[in-house]
Write a protein that holds these residues in place. Structure first.
Motif, PDB file in Angstrom:
ATOM      1  N   ALA A 318       0.830  -1.217   0.000  1.00 50.08           N
ATOM      2  CA  ALA A 318       0.000   0.000   0.000  1.00 50.08           C
ATOM      3  C   ALA A 318       0.859   1.260   0.000  1.00 50.08           C
ATOM      4  O   ALA A 318       0.476   2.279  -0.586  1.00 50.08           O
ATOM      5  N   ALA A 319       2.027   1.176   0.658  1.00 47.47           N
ATOM      6  CA  ALA A 319       2.871   2.375   0.765  1.00 47.47           C
ATOM      7  C   ALA A 319       3.838   2.506  -0.407  1.00 47.47           C
ATOM      8  O   ALA A 319       4.579   3.479  -0.479  1.00 47.47           O
ATOM      9  N   PRO A 321       3.679   3.375  -3.711  1.00 45.86           N
ATOM     10  CA  PRO A 321       3.732   4.613  -4.495  1.00 45.86           C
ATOM     11  C   PRO A 321       4.343   5.785  -3.726  1.00 45.86           C
ATOM     12  O   PRO A 321       5.030   6.621  -4.313  1.00 45.86           O
ATOM     13  N   ALA A 322       4.106   5.812  -2.414  1.00 49.19           N
ATOM     14  CA  ALA A 322       4.694   6.903  -1.629  1.00 49.19           C
ATOM     15  C   ALA A 322       6.207   6.735  -1.526  1.00 49.19           C
ATOM     16  O   ALA A 322       6.957   7.723  -1.478  1.00 49.19           O
ATOM     17  N   LEU A 323       6.676   5.492  -1.489  1.00 51.18           N
ATOM     18  CA  LEU A 323       8.119   5.260  -1.422  1.00 51.18           C
ATOM     19  C   LEU A 323       8.805   5.678  -2.720  1.00 51.18           C
ATOM     20  O   LEU A 323      10.000   5.940  -2.743  1.00 51.18           O
ATOM     21  N   HIS A 325       8.302   8.365  -4.278  1.00 56.79           N
ATOM     22  CA  HIS A 325       8.052   9.802  -4.424  1.00 56.79           C
ATOM     23  C   HIS A 325       9.172  10.518  -5.181  1.00 56.79           C
ATOM     24  O   HIS A 325       8.918  11.400  -5.997  1.00 56.79           O
ATOM     25  N   ARG A 372       4.813   3.214 -10.466  1.00 54.46           N
ATOM     26  CA  ARG A 372       4.060   3.059  -9.207  1.00 54.46           C
ATOM     27  C   ARG A 372       3.740   1.586  -8.968  1.00 54.46           C
ATOM     28  O   ARG A 372       3.866   1.081  -7.852  1.00 54.46           O
ATOM     29  N   ARG A 376       4.865  -0.815  -5.967  1.00 52.89           N
ATOM     30  CA  ARG A 376       3.922  -1.549  -5.102  1.00 52.89           C
ATOM     31  C   ARG A 376       4.473  -2.950  -4.822  1.00 52.89           C
ATOM     32  O   ARG A 376       4.506  -3.401  -3.680  1.00 52.89           O
TER      33      ARG A 376
ATOM     34  N   LEU B 165       4.797   3.973   7.444  1.00 56.12           N
ATOM     35  CA  LEU B 165       4.323   3.297   6.228  1.00 56.12           C
ATOM     36  C   LEU B 165       2.812   3.422   6.086  1.00 56.12           C
ATOM     37  O   LEU B 165       2.291   3.632   4.984  1.00 56.12           O
ATOM     38  N   ALA B 166       2.107   3.291   7.230  1.00 61.36           N
ATOM     39  CA  ALA B 166       0.647   3.401   7.183  1.00 61.36           C
ATOM     40  C   ALA B 166       0.234   4.805   6.762  1.00 61.36           C
ATOM     41  O   ALA B 166      -0.692   4.985   5.955  1.00 61.36           O
ATOM     42  N   ALA B 168       2.049   6.813   4.925  1.00 62.19           N
ATOM     43  CA  ALA B 168       2.382   6.939   3.500  1.00 62.19           C
ATOM     44  C   ALA B 168       1.339   6.245   2.633  1.00 62.19           C
ATOM     45  O   ALA B 168       1.015   6.709   1.531  1.00 62.19           O
ATOM     46  N   ALA B 169       0.806   5.116   3.133  1.00 59.97           N
ATOM     47  CA  ALA B 169      -0.208   4.393   2.353  1.00 59.97           C
ATOM     48  C   ALA B 169      -1.543   5.122   2.378  1.00 59.97           C
ATOM     49  O   ALA B 169      -2.311   5.070   1.413  1.00 59.97           O
ATOM     50  N   TRP B 170      -1.813   5.794   3.476  1.00 62.19           N
ATOM     51  CA  TRP B 170      -3.110   6.439   3.665  1.00 62.19           C
ATOM     52  C   TRP B 170      -3.196   7.740   2.875  1.00 62.19           C
ATOM     53  O   TRP B 170      -4.209   8.033   2.234  1.00 62.19           O
ATOM     54  N   VAL B 171      -2.105   8.547   2.924  1.00 56.09           N
ATOM     55  CA  VAL B 171      -2.106   9.824   2.211  1.00 56.09           C
ATOM     56  C   VAL B 171      -1.611   9.582   0.795  1.00 56.09           C
ATOM     57  O   VAL B 171      -0.467   9.181   0.604  1.00 56.09           O
ATOM     58  N   PRO B 172      -2.439   9.774  -0.218  1.00 58.23           N
ATOM     59  CA  PRO B 172      -1.977   9.510  -1.590  1.00 58.23           C
ATOM     60  C   PRO B 172      -0.938  10.547  -2.012  1.00 58.23           C
ATOM     61  O   PRO B 172      -1.103  11.738  -1.749  1.00 58.23           O
ATOM     62  N   PRO B 173       0.132  10.087  -2.636  1.00 53.74           N
ATOM     63  CA  PRO B 173       1.152  11.038  -3.085  1.00 53.74           C
ATOM     64  C   PRO B 173       0.632  11.895  -4.232  1.00 53.74           C
ATOM     65  O   PRO B 173      -0.246  11.457  -4.982  1.00 53.74           O
TER      66      PRO B 173
END
Lengths: 440, 175
Positions: A318-319, A321-323, A325, A372, A376, B165-166, B168-173
């Motif tokens: 879940a994280a 795409p944020a990784l 960045h 992305r 994932r 991590l949670a 980062a997963a919760w807030v969409p980039p």
């Protein structure tokens, strides 16, 4: 007569062979130089921030030097057991791999080349990168962390500037040693997903080797040097991703540095001499009730491990795409979106470059979505890796290894040689051995 | 391990003391040198930032004047000439600043190397007698307590990582 003739012949041929080799190396070095353009007015040529690509022959030379240095390190640590020789070799490695080779290729950065090659079949990894990645691991399996002891330039610079070592509390170092495993996971994730080489980007010592003058690199490098004056090998212990791999392998080593091969009188001199807190004290066996409790905790951890791994994987997925960045392709997509929305972009030059590239916004966004998705999958592996590291460390701290004497910690020891240089029994043994050896 | 050698003269510390003092003074001098070079480097970095040819105020002013000049060819030619001269001057200053920074960094590293060597020598040459205190190591209770404390800290660390991590997963980039 024949022997004399052949030895004279070798003596006659050797200088010529050396001269031919030097000429060959020099010609290869010259061939790599691209002739600079001639300007009618004085023009200061820009300085290359990264080391230039080396001719292939020199790459093999680097591999040979690495092999030689590792062999010498194993010899001086395990056979000669000489702290002075370890220091001399450390200094030589710093000069060659650090200031001469500008810290590239190095084993730490080679992790990313190998990770990218494993994940991306179109990426061709060089033999040098593979050798720099594998050789220290192989030597660690046989001789312990001799690479860290005297070959790694990053370790060397920290070893040589350590002036006043401060001893950190054991509980604090117990947590800080987890970080190299996290940086290893992040570095592999970014390299494998084809993004950035995060380990190299955040390496604090390479700017020193390259004498980079840009303040954004110089300030962290000087800060790292300042910390290294007081905290022994802080980068190796608390940040180095390659050190994390070596930590895992050193306990499996066939031979590794030991304080004394004879007796230990528990004088604590070795423990006081070790600035890396890698000497463990004798510990008596726990009583039966405590041993049973520890065993129950370990079993509980074993039962929980698959669930933790699965939870880590889901969270990482879940994280993902944020990784990603800071991935350049996502940065490009964001810049494109800003340009399209009429928002002034953060990097106008990059925006102009993208607008001139002729690619449509859809193409850029599609590529970003692929990245992305890749992150994932990579994020899932990263999350599972983090859970595995957590389980491993918790397992480590639910064990109570029983020891009769002071011993080096198989995971934390850098084989620097301070302990056997201060051990009275070891020094007596060496002196006796010297007395028994007849003078030549 | 000289203290183990029975043949070592007792006055060895008297021999090493002057060298220790000299090394300590060298370390102090190297520190002062490093501080001076560091101050100069910081000043140079500030000047470099100000003399960046891409966003120097004079250059920006001339560029805006050039845009405003429109079809006035005489003024345009004069402004282009001024821009070229200023650009060359700024680039020369910038390159000079970078060269100074490079030399300064070399001096700083040299100073740091001298400091490290002198400080280590000063430490090594100090006459000290090792006084080993025989100990029995850690008691089982202390070792268990240490492990327990570290275990909880590791759990705390991974809890924080999970939270990150949670989040980062919760807030969409941003896309």
């Amino acid at each position: 007569m024949h022997e004399r003739h052949s030895s004279a012949s070798v003596l006659y041929r050797l200088p010529r062979a050396v001269a031919a080799l030097v000429l060959l190396l020099a010609s290869v070095a010259r061939a790599a130089n691209f002739p600079p353009p001639e300007f009618s007015q004085p023009y200061p040529f820009p300085v290359q921030p990264n080391p230039a690509v080396r001719p292939e022959l020199f790459m093999y030379l680097d591999m040979a030097v690495l092999l030689l240095a590792l062999g010498l390190a194993a010899y001086v640590v395990l056979v000669r057991r000489s702290r002075l020789l370890v220091l001399l070799l450390t200094f030589a490695s710093l000069l060659y791999f650090g200031f001469w080779r500008h810290g590239c290729t190095c084993a730490i950065g080679a992790i990313q080349n190998v990770a990218q090659a494993l994940a991306d079949p179109t990426y061709a990894v060089t033999a040098v990168a593979v050798a720099f990645f594998l050789l220290p691991l192989l030597f660690t399996l046989f001789f312990g962390r001799v690479f860290c002891a005297a070959v790694c330039p990053l370790g060397a610079v920290q070893e040589l500037v350590l002036v006043k070592p401060l001893r950190l509390p054991r509980w604090l170092t117990g947590v800080l040693v987890v970080f190299p495993f996290i940086t290893l996971g992040l570095g592999v994730l970014h390299a494998a997903c084809g993004g950035i080489y995060a380990i190299c980007r955040h390496d604090p010592f390479v700017p020193l080797f390259r004498l980079t003058e840009r303040p954004e690199f110089v300030v962290p490098a000087l800060a790292a040097l300042g910390v290294s004056l007081f905290i022994g090998r802080y980068y190796c212990r608390f940040a180095c991703p390659y050190g994390a791999l070596l930590r895992l392998l050193q306990p499996l080593a066939r031979r590794r540095a030991s304080i004394t091969p004879t007796t230990c009188s528990r004088c604590t001199l070795c423990r006081n001499a070790c600035p890396y807190d890698a000497i463990r004290e004798p510990v008596a066996a726990p009583d039966e009730a405590t041993a049973a409790r520890l065993k129950r905790q370990a079993q509980l951890l074993l039962v929980l491990a698959p669930f933790l791994l699965a939870a880590g994987g889901i969270l990482g997925y879940a994280a993902g795409p944020a990784l990603a960045h800071e991935d350049p392709r996502l940065v490009a997509a964001r810049t494109m979106s800003q340009v399209e929305a009429g928002v002034p972009p953060r990097d106008p030059v990059a925006a102009e470059a993208f607008s001139r590239s002729g690619r449509t916004a859809e193409q850029v966004q599609a590529e970003a979505e692929t990245v992305r998705q890749r992150f994932r999958v990579g994020g899932a592996a990263f999350g599972a890796w983090l859970a595995l590291v957590a389980v491993g460390f918790l397992r480590r701290y639910t064990r109570l290894p029983v020891r009769d004497t002071f011993e080096t910690d198989p995971m934390e020891c850098f084989a620097c040689g301070r302990c056997f240089a201060t051990c009275p029994h070891e020094q007596t043994r060496i002196r006796n051995a010297q007395r028994e050896t007849p003078a030549p | 391990m000289k203290y183990l050698d029975p043949e070592l003269p007792i006055a060895a510390s008297d021999v090493t003391r002057p060298w220790a003092v000299a090394a300590a003074r060298t370390a102090v001098a190297a520190t002062a040198f490093c501080l001076v070079v560091l101050a100069l480097l910081l000043g140079n970095a500030h000047l470099l930032k100000r003399s960046n040819p891409l966003n120097h105020p004079d250059m920006l002013r001339l560029e805006s004047e050039l845009e405003a000049a429109g079809r006035d060819q005489a003024k345009t030619a004069q402004l282009v000439d001024e821009i070229r001269t200023l650009d060359r001057q700024l680039r020369q200053n910038y390159a000079r600043g970078y060269t100074s920074a490079r030399h300064g960094l070399g001096l700083l590293l040299g100073g740091l190397a001298v400091f490290a060597i002198a400080a280590r020598l000063a430490g090594a040459l100090q006459p000290r007698t090792p006084q080993p205190a025989p100990r029995q190591g850690l008691t089982t209770a202390t070792a268990l307590l240490l492990n327990q404390r570290t275990r909880w800290l590791v759990i705390g660390l991974f809890f924080l990582v999970t939270l990150l991590l949670a989040f980062a997963a919760w807030v969409p980039p941003p896309r």
